[in-house]
Enzyme design. Structure first.
Site, PDB file in Angstrom:
ATOM      1  N   GLU A 262     -23.729  -4.973   6.535  1.00  0.00           N
ATOM      2  CA  GLU A 262     -25.061  -5.326   6.057  1.00  0.00           C
ATOM      3  C   GLU A 262     -25.870  -5.975   7.175  1.00  0.00           C
ATOM      4  OE1 GLU A 262     -24.605  -7.785   2.613  1.00  0.00           O
ATOM      5  OE2 GLU A 262     -23.639  -6.219   1.421  1.00  0.00           O
ATOM      6  N   HIS A 285     -28.120  -6.480  -1.626  1.00  0.00           N
ATOM      7  CA  HIS A 285     -27.240  -7.617  -1.950  1.00  0.00           C
ATOM      8  C   HIS A 285     -28.027  -8.702  -2.698  1.00  0.00           C
ATOM      9  CE1 HIS A 285     -23.315  -9.718  -0.494  1.00  0.00           C
ATOM     10  NE2 HIS A 285     -23.666 -10.146  -1.690  1.00  0.00           N
TER      11      HIS A 285
END
Length: 402
Positions: A262, A285
């Protein structure tokens, strides 16, 4: 007077945490960034407590340069960004927020589940481009469908209740025996759950057992036309094999909120092979990213810090023996972390006798590596006794709580 601690809060932790801790007399700095390892090493030399979210990593090499560090707080559910074993060995408890964002994550699961079943994201994107797809093909109600929940913990059970209220049948699988809520039914294996479910949602921690637990073999076991949702940990799903299952039309869609890799900040470009695929919902997220959840998390972890710094309580620590001793009036409290070896408590109590101190309360808890002792003694000999306990060969760290 109890000691004031220097506390660093990173990654835009909700200001309520700073307010709570400042009200307790601590000095708190609030920052929005996630420092890299070298900068973090320099920062932690100046603070005794640190709070992070999911991006900042505190590894063994960082901890070895943080001799002043007393506690770490993860202002989220996950704690895999911290080397828990090394923190334990160094006598540093790690706290998290296991309860505060459960509702937010559960609501996102339910909303994405409905969006997948109705192909909402594709139709919305087409409408933005001037298209008009009014067909009912592939668009279905969720009522009467079966939801399989993998991991029946705080979030999984919330999802269970909400899904059942919408008329869904609920199955769940957990490696620990759990009491079902409502009409939910336990499955004896993950395979059984995958084969029976129209939607599968994952709510498991990141462990060696959960790494890559959903790959090609598991996707083939799922019903043709079923959907996958992952709002747990990015390492749980093998993304290239998920892409293949979608291309082959075995899975009708997925919603993914967490990824193996990420971006470290909102400015960094996000890349995944799932981009551009039909009926695929990608979110950055944000399962627990609601104002309500972040506020509640700020309070939850700040309260854990307050109880630990002010009284030595480790009840909600994820890597530490749990001790919570009500302090006796008119005493000093000594907190001691030591190697869990035979005879340590006898050594400490012999020092108590040597100093002529009177123990009014004492509680010890251990794990495989360390022991954690809280002890209330009359004020007269507390400082000298604490210093001598700290000098014991098997003591890791000792603190006098005034």
């Amino acid at each position: 007077m109890k000691k004031s601690f220097r506390i660093l809060l990173l990654e835009n932790i909700h200001p309520v945490a700073q307010e709570q801790l400042t009200a307790l007399g601590h000095v708190v700095e609030l920052r929005s960034d996630s420092p890299d390892e070298e900068e973090l090493k320099k920062l932690l030399a100046q603070y005794e407590v640190v709070g992070i979210r999911s991006k900042t990593e505190i590894r063994a090499s960082t901890l070895r340069n943080a001799s002043n560090l007393h506690a770490i707080g993860c202002f989220c559910i996950g704690t895999n960004q911290v080397d828990l074993a090394d923190a334990n060995r160094m006598g540093i408890p790690v706290f998290n927020a296991p309860y505060s964002n459960t509702r937010s994550v559960a609501e996102l699961v339910i909303s994405e589940l409905v969006c997948l079943s109705r192909q909402i994201m594709d139709r919305s994107a087409l409408a933005h481009q001037g298209g008009w797809s009014k067909s009912a093909d592939g668009s279905r109600e969720v009522r009467g469908k079966t939801l399989g929940i993998v991991g029946y913990g705080h979030i999984g059970t919330q999802v269970s209740v909400m899904a059942e209220a919408m008329g869904m049948k609920v199955l769940y699988y957990d490696i620990v025996k759990k009491l079902p809520l409502g009409n939910a039914m336990a499955c004896s294996s993950l395979d059984e759950l995958l084969q029976r479910s129209d939607f599968v949602t994952l709510h498991v921690p990141e462990t060696p057992q959960t790494k890559d637990m959903m790959g090609a073999v598991q996707f083939r076991q799922m019903k043709r036309g079923s959907h996958l949702l992952n709002l747990s940990r990015g390492t749980v799903v093998v993304i290239p094999e998920l892409v293949q299952a979608l291309k082959e039309k075995h899975l009708a869609g997925c919603a993914i909120d967490v990824f193996p890799s990420e971006p470290m900040s909102n400015k960094e470009k996000f890349v995944t092979p799932l981009q551009g695929m039909s009926n695929v919902i990608l979110t950055p997220h944000i399962g627990g990213s609601t104002e309500e959840a972040q506020y509640a998390i700020g309070i939850e972890v700040a309260e854990s810090f307050g109880r630990f710094l002010g009284g030595g309580s480790t009840t909600l620590a994820v890597n530490f023996p749990h001790v919570d001793l009500q302090q006796t009036e008119g005493t000093h409290r000594i907190a001691n972390v030591h190697r869990n070896e035979p005879g340590v408590l006898a050594e400490i109590n012999s020092l108590v006798s040597k100093h002529g101190a009177n123990i009014l309360a004492q509680q010890l808890s251990t794990d495989s590596r360390i022991g954690y002792l809280l002890m209330d003694v009359e004020r007269g000999e507390a400082e000298g006794l604490s210093n001598d306990i700290a000098k014991l060969g098997r003591s890791i760290r000792t603190r006098l709580i005034k």
